[in-house]
Scaffold this motif. Sequence first.
Motif, mmCIF file in Angstrom:
data_model
loop_
_atom_site.group_PDB
_atom_site.id
_atom_site.type_symbol
_atom_site.label_atom_id
_atom_site.label_comp_id
_atom_site.label_asym_id
_atom_site.label_seq_id
_atom_site.Cartn_x
_atom_site.Cartn_y
_atom_site.Cartn_z
ATOM 1 N N GLY A 478 0.811 -1.207 0.000
ATOM 2 C CA GLY A 478 0.000 0.000 0.000
ATOM 3 C C GLY A 478 0.847 1.261 0.000
ATOM 4 O O GLY A 478 0.518 2.255 -0.664
ATOM 5 N N GLN A 479 1.958 1.242 0.727
ATOM 6 C CA GLN A 479 2.850 2.405 0.738
ATOM 7 C C GLN A 479 3.546 2.575 -0.602
ATOM 8 O O GLN A 479 3.735 3.700 -1.075
ATOM 9 C CB GLN A 479 3.859 2.258 1.874
ATOM 10 N N TYR A 480 3.931 1.465 -1.218
ATOM 11 C CA TYR A 480 4.495 1.552 -2.570
ATOM 12 C C TYR A 480 3.452 2.113 -3.552
ATOM 13 O O TYR A 480 3.794 2.876 -4.470
ATOM 14 C CB TYR A 480 4.964 0.179 -3.037
ATOM 15 N N SER A 481 2.207 1.719 -3.387
ATOM 16 C CA SER A 481 1.153 2.250 -4.256
ATOM 17 C C SER A 481 0.999 3.748 -4.079
ATOM 18 O O SER A 481 0.776 4.485 -5.054
ATOM 19 C CB SER A 481 -0.171 1.544 -3.950
ATOM 20 N N THR A 482 1.120 4.226 -2.844
ATOM 21 C CA THR A 482 1.050 5.660 -2.593
ATOM 22 C C THR A 482 2.188 6.381 -3.294
ATOM 23 O O THR A 482 1.986 7.439 -3.930
ATOM 24 C CB THR A 482 1.103 5.926 -1.081
ATOM 25 N N ILE A 483 3.399 5.842 -3.179
ATOM 26 C CA ILE A 483 4.548 6.463 -3.854
ATOM 27 C C ILE A 483 4.348 6.436 -5.359
ATOM 28 O O ILE A 483 4.642 7.423 -6.064
ATOM 29 C CB ILE A 483 5.837 5.734 -3.453
ATOM 30 N N ASN A 484 3.851 5.318 -5.877
ATOM 31 C CA ASN A 484 3.647 5.196 -7.314
ATOM 32 C C ASN A 484 2.648 6.224 -7.824
ATOM 33 O O ASN A 484 2.880 6.877 -8.866
ATOM 34 C CB ASN A 484 3.173 3.781 -7.627
ATOM 35 N N SER A 485 1.528 6.408 -7.118
ATOM 36 C CA SER A 485 0.541 7.407 -7.537
ATOM 37 C C SER A 485 1.142 8.812 -7.511
ATOM 38 O O SER A 485 0.873 9.637 -8.393
ATOM 39 C CB SER A 485 -0.678 7.341 -6.617
ATOM 40 N N TYR A 486 1.945 9.068 -6.526
ATOM 41 C CA TYR A 486 2.612 10.366 -6.361
ATOM 42 C C TYR A 486 3.567 10.650 -7.523
ATOM 43 O O TYR A 486 3.524 11.718 -8.144
ATOM 44 C CB TYR A 486 3.341 10.323 -5.029
ATOM 45 N N LEU A 487 4.407 9.668 -7.855
ATOM 46 C CA LEU A 487 5.364 9.850 -8.944
ATOM 47 C C LEU A 487 4.660 9.892 -10.290
ATOM 48 O O LEU A 487 5.048 10.680 -11.178
ATOM 49 C CB LEU A 487 6.391 8.713 -8.922
ATOM 50 N N LEU A 488 3.641 9.056 -10.477
ATOM 51 C CA LEU A 488 2.894 9.085 -11.742
ATOM 52 C C LEU A 488 2.184 10.416 -11.953
ATOM 53 O O LEU A 488 2.086 10.902 -13.090
ATOM 54 C CB LEU A 488 1.874 7.948 -11.766
ATOM 55 N N ALA A 489 1.692 11.010 -10.876
ATOM 56 C CA ALA A 489 1.022 12.301 -11.009
ATOM 57 C C ALA A 489 1.992 13.367 -11.492
ATOM 58 O O ALA A 489 1.655 14.194 -12.357
ATOM 59 C CB ALA A 489 0.410 12.705 -9.665
ATOM 60 N N LEU A 490 3.216 13.371 -10.948
ATOM 61 C CA LEU A 490 4.230 14.327 -11.416
ATOM 62 C C LEU A 490 4.608 14.064 -12.866
ATOM 63 O O LEU A 490 4.700 14.993 -13.679
ATOM 64 C CB LEU A 490 5.468 14.233 -10.525
ATOM 65 N N ARG A 491 4.838 12.778 -13.187
ATOM 66 C CA ARG A 491 5.238 12.433 -14.558
ATOM 67 C C ARG A 491 4.117 12.751 -15.552
ATOM 68 O O ARG A 491 4.380 13.251 -16.653
ATOM 69 C CB ARG A 491 5.595 10.948 -14.601
ATOM 70 N N ARG A 492 2.890 12.496 -15.167
ATOM 71 C CA ARG A 492 1.767 12.751 -16.072
ATOM 72 C C ARG A 492 1.614 14.234 -16.353
ATOM 73 O O ARG A 492 1.412 14.650 -17.504
ATOM 74 C CB ARG A 492 0.481 12.199 -15.453
ATOM 75 N N ALA A 493 1.685 15.066 -15.308
ATOM 76 C CA ALA A 493 1.569 16.512 -15.517
ATOM 77 C C ALA A 493 2.679 17.021 -16.412
ATOM 78 O O ALA A 493 2.461 17.879 -17.284
ATOM 79 C CB ALA A 493 1.585 17.223 -14.165
ATOM 80 N N HIS A 494 3.890 16.506 -16.223
ATOM 81 C CA HIS A 494 5.022 16.922 -17.064
ATOM 82 C C HIS A 494 4.788 16.532 -18.524
ATOM 83 O O HIS A 494 5.016 17.336 -19.449
ATOM 84 C CB HIS A 494 6.306 16.278 -16.526
ATOM 85 N N VAL A 495 4.332 15.281 -18.740
ATOM 86 C CA VAL A 495 4.105 14.805 -20.100
ATOM 87 C C VAL A 495 2.998 15.610 -20.781
ATOM 88 O O VAL A 495 3.137 16.022 -21.950
ATOM 89 C CB VAL A 495 3.757 13.305 -20.074
ATOM 90 N N ARG A 496 1.930 15.852 -20.086
ATOM 91 C CA ARG A 496 0.802 16.562 -20.696
ATOM 92 C C ARG A 496 1.160 18.005 -21.017
ATOM 93 O O ARG A 496 0.761 18.545 -22.064
ATOM 94 C CB ARG A 496 -0.404 16.532 -19.765
ATOM 95 N N LEU A 497 1.911 18.665 -20.144
ATOM 96 C CA LEU A 497 2.343 20.024 -20.454
ATOM 97 C C LEU A 497 3.312 20.040 -21.630
ATOM 98 O O LEU A 497 3.243 20.923 -22.501
ATOM 99 C CB LEU A 497 3.008 20.653 -19.225
ATOM 100 N N SER A 498 4.218 19.081 -21.677
ATOM 101 C CA SER A 498 5.179 19.033 -22.785
ATOM 102 C C SER A 498 4.475 18.770 -24.108
ATOM 103 O O SER A 498 4.933 19.251 -25.162
ATOM 104 C CB SER A 498 6.224 17.947 -22.514
ATOM 105 N N ASP A 499 3.383 18.032 -24.079
ATOM 106 C CA ASP A 499 2.646 17.736 -25.313
ATOM 107 C C ASP A 499 2.011 18.973 -25.927
ATOM 108 O O ASP A 499 1.657 18.963 -27.118
ATOM 109 C CB ASP A 499 1.564 16.687 -25.039
ATOM 110 N N LEU A 500 1.849 20.045 -25.151
ATOM 111 C CA LEU A 500 1.268 21.271 -25.711
ATOM 112 C C LEU A 500 2.151 21.844 -26.808
ATOM 113 O O LEU A 500 1.659 22.485 -27.744
ATOM 114 C CB LEU A 500 1.059 22.308 -24.614
ATOM 115 N N TRP A 501 3.463 21.650 -26.692
ATOM 116 C CA TRP A 501 4.381 22.174 -27.715
ATOM 117 C C TRP A 501 4.298 21.372 -29.007
ATOM 118 O O TRP A 501 4.800 21.824 -30.037
ATOM 119 C CB TRP A 501 5.814 22.146 -27.171
ATOM 120 N N ARG A 502 3.659 20.216 -28.962
ATOM 121 C CA ARG A 502 3.494 19.420 -30.174
ATOM 122 C C ARG A 502 2.283 19.857 -30.975
ATOM 123 O O ARG A 502 2.071 19.381 -32.092
ATOM 124 C CB ARG A 502 3.351 17.937 -29.806
#
Length: 763
Positions: A478-502
Motif C-alpha cells: 500500500g505504501q508503494y502504491s502511494t509512492i507510485n501514484s505520487y510519482l505518476l502524477a508528477l510524470r503525467r503533468a510533465h508529459v501533458r504540459l510538454s505535449d502542448l508544444w506538439r
Amino acid sequence: MLHEVLLALSGHPSPLFDTPNRKDLNSSSNVVKKDFPLLSSSEAAQLQSLGRLALLHRRIREHAEGVRSQHGSTICRAVASSLVDTHLSRFQAKILEVERQILMKDPKTVGAYNIVPLSLVVGEFDEWTRRMEWYWQLACFIRLPKQDAPSRTDPRRSGREATGAALIDFLRSEAQTGYADIETAAVELSKVAETAWLRQVSVWLLHGNLPGTGASDFFVAMKAPIEPEGRPTYSVQKDLLPKSVSSATAESMLFVGKSLHQVRQHRETLSRPSLSQTSKDFTLMSTHLRMLSSLSLPLIPSAFARTISSIRLSLSQNLLQHLLPIESIVQVLATLRQYFLLERGEFALALIAEAESRLAARRDGVGKLLQGPPNGDLRGMVMKEGEVSETLSRTWKGLYSSSPDDEEDPVQEFAEENVRLEISGAQNSRPSTSDSVTVAGPEISNVQFNDLLLPVPISLTLDIHSPLDLFISPKDIGQYSTINSYLLALRRAHVRLSDLWRLSSSRRDISATARSNPVARQRTRQRETAMRKVWASCSSAVFLLSETAAYLEGEVITSSWDHFYAWATKGSSTDRNPPESLHAAGVETDTPEAETYPHDPETLATAHRLFLSHLLHALLLTDIPFTSELRAFLTDVDQLIALFVRLQRIQHSLDLEEDEGVVDAFGNFKDEEKEVALLLDRARKRVDMGMKGVVGRLRGVDRERVGGGSGRGSGFGEAGGEGEGGRESEGGFTPWRGGGVERLLMKLDFGRLTVEEEGDVLV
C-alpha cells in the motif's frame, strides 16, 4: 464442643453455627446460633470468628470446585484447583495439627485438669482469618456466585466469569497489598496461573497451533477464511493479554505462531519432508522449549520479552530463512523498483499514454468533447473495474511490442502475472506474518494523488503469495502504491504540459490562407500575444515538474534504493551461470562459491520497513502542507491544459468559419472564445500561484529540517524519531541519508533567473 468446632472448621455442617446467605457472609453478622444450650456470651463471642472461618472454608471449597469443573478458562481452573488442593489443604492440615495437640495433651494447648481453653483454639486459627477472607474474594473474582449480578465497573471482567488474563493481572496486583501472608498466597497462585498461561503460549510458539482447550481465553484469535480455499487469519486480542506483556512482545508471539503455521501449510503442498529436516525441526523446537522452561515464575516482563525475541530470531535464522530463496527476494524487489518506483520509465509513459487514450475515447464516445463546464472535464466520469484492468493489460502489450522479440524479461513476466491496477478499496488483501514487524511507520499525508491518472481512485498493487509474505506485507505494498501514484502524477503533468508544444497550430499558423490573408495574419499575431503569458507559465511549470521529478526519482529514490539493495544482497553469491532473473534484477554474481544469504526474513522485513519509512519521509509524502500545495498545483495544471486544448479547438472552428465559410449552426464560437480565454487566464494565474506555493513550502521544509532541530537532520533521507520514520537502525541496516532539499531549491532558483523576464514565476 471442641469436636463440633473442629468438624465445622473442616467444612462439615454443625449445630453450633448458622448458614448465612452470601449477603450475610460479607457482613459482620452473627453466625453462632443463639439457642445453642449452655453457651455463655463470652464463649459465643469467641466462637464468632471460628464460625465465620468455618463458613468461609465451606463456601470457598464449594465455589472453587464449581469453577474447576465448569469454567471456560484453563487458567482459572488451574488456580481453582490449586486453591482447593494446596491452600485449603494447608488449612485442613492446621485443623489436624490442633486436633493432634489436644489428643496428645500438648501443654501448649491443654491446661491443668485436661482443660482446653477456647481462647487458645481461637488463637491457633487467628492467622487464617485474613487469608480465608482473601481466598473468598479471589473465588468470587474468578466467578461471581449465582445470586450476584455481574460487575459493570470492573474492566477486568467481561461478565460473570473472569478471563485468564484478568486473573493474572488481579493476582499480580494483590501481591502488592502489603500483607505478608496475602503476598505469599498471591505469588504462589500467580505461579500457577502463569504456568497454565505459558502452557498455552508454548503450544502456539512451538507448533503454531491454538490451545486445544481454552482457546476462547487465549490472546490469539483465528478468523476463518472468506474464500473456501483461503487461509485463516490470526490477530491479537488485547483484552485477553496480561498487562505485563507488552504489545511488541505480543506481536512477536503472533509472528512466531503464524510463521510456524505458514511453514506447515507450505510443506503440506510439497512432498513428505526428509528425515534430516524433521530432525532439524525437532532440535529447534527443543531449543525453544528450553528457553521457555528457563523462565522464572512469576514472569519478569523484561526477561519474558527477551526470551520471545530470542525465539523469534532463532526461528527466522534457522527455519524461515530457507523458505525464501534469494531469487524470489531479488525478483520482488526488482518488480517494486522498476514498476512502482518507476525505474522503468517506458512503463510509466506507456501507462500514462494508455490512460489518456482511454479518457479521450470515453469523452468522444459520449459527445463531451466541447460540452460541459471546462473545469470539470473528468469529474463525474464513472469507470468500471474491468476498464481499469484493461488499461494495464494494454500497457503490457505495448511494452512487449516495443521490446525485441528474442529478449526475455523474467521480471516483467513476474510483474505481468502479479501486478494489478484496480480501483482503490476494491481489494481484500489477506494479512501476512510480516505485518507484525514492530517498526513504527510514518504518518503519511492524507492528500491523495491516485485519482489524477484516471477519474477514479486507482492503485497499482502487487499480489504477494507465500512464502514472500514473510518478507513483505500488504501494508508495504500500500505504501508503494502511494509512492507510485505520487510519482505518476508528477510524470503525467510533465508529459501533458510538454505535449502542448506538439500542437503546431497553437504556436504558428502554417495554412495557405493565413499566409495570404492580412486579416488572418493579424488575428494570429493577436493570439500569439495573448498566449505569451500562458506559454511562460507552462514553461515554468514544466521546469518545476521536471526538476522536482528528476530530483525525487534520480537522487532520493535511486540513492536510497541502491543503499538498501546493497545491504539486502550483501554476501549473496551464485555460481558463474546464475539464473537470468538475477541478471535482470542487477545482482552481481562474480563469486564462484555456493549461494549464501546472510539475512533472515525478519531482519529483511524490519530493514525494508525502515527503508520504506525513511523513503516516504524523504519524498515529502509525510508533509501535509507540501502535498496539499502540490495536489492543488497539479489540479490547476489539468484545468489549464483542458482549457488550453478547448480554446485551440474553438479557434480552429472559428478559423474554418471565417476563412473557409464552414458554419456550425449549434455554436457561437466568438462568445465562447472570449469566455474560455478568460477562464484560461484565470487558470494560468492559479498555476503561477500554485508554483509559488510549492516552492514556498519547499523553502519551509528546508528551514524546518535544517534549522528546526528535533534530531531531524539536514537531509531528505533523515527521519527523526519514531514519528518521522521509525528507528535509526534495524538489524544492522541504517537508512540512506542524502543531501537536503536545498539542492532542489538551488536548481529551481537557477530556473527562476532564466524566466525572470517572463514574469518571475518561480519566486
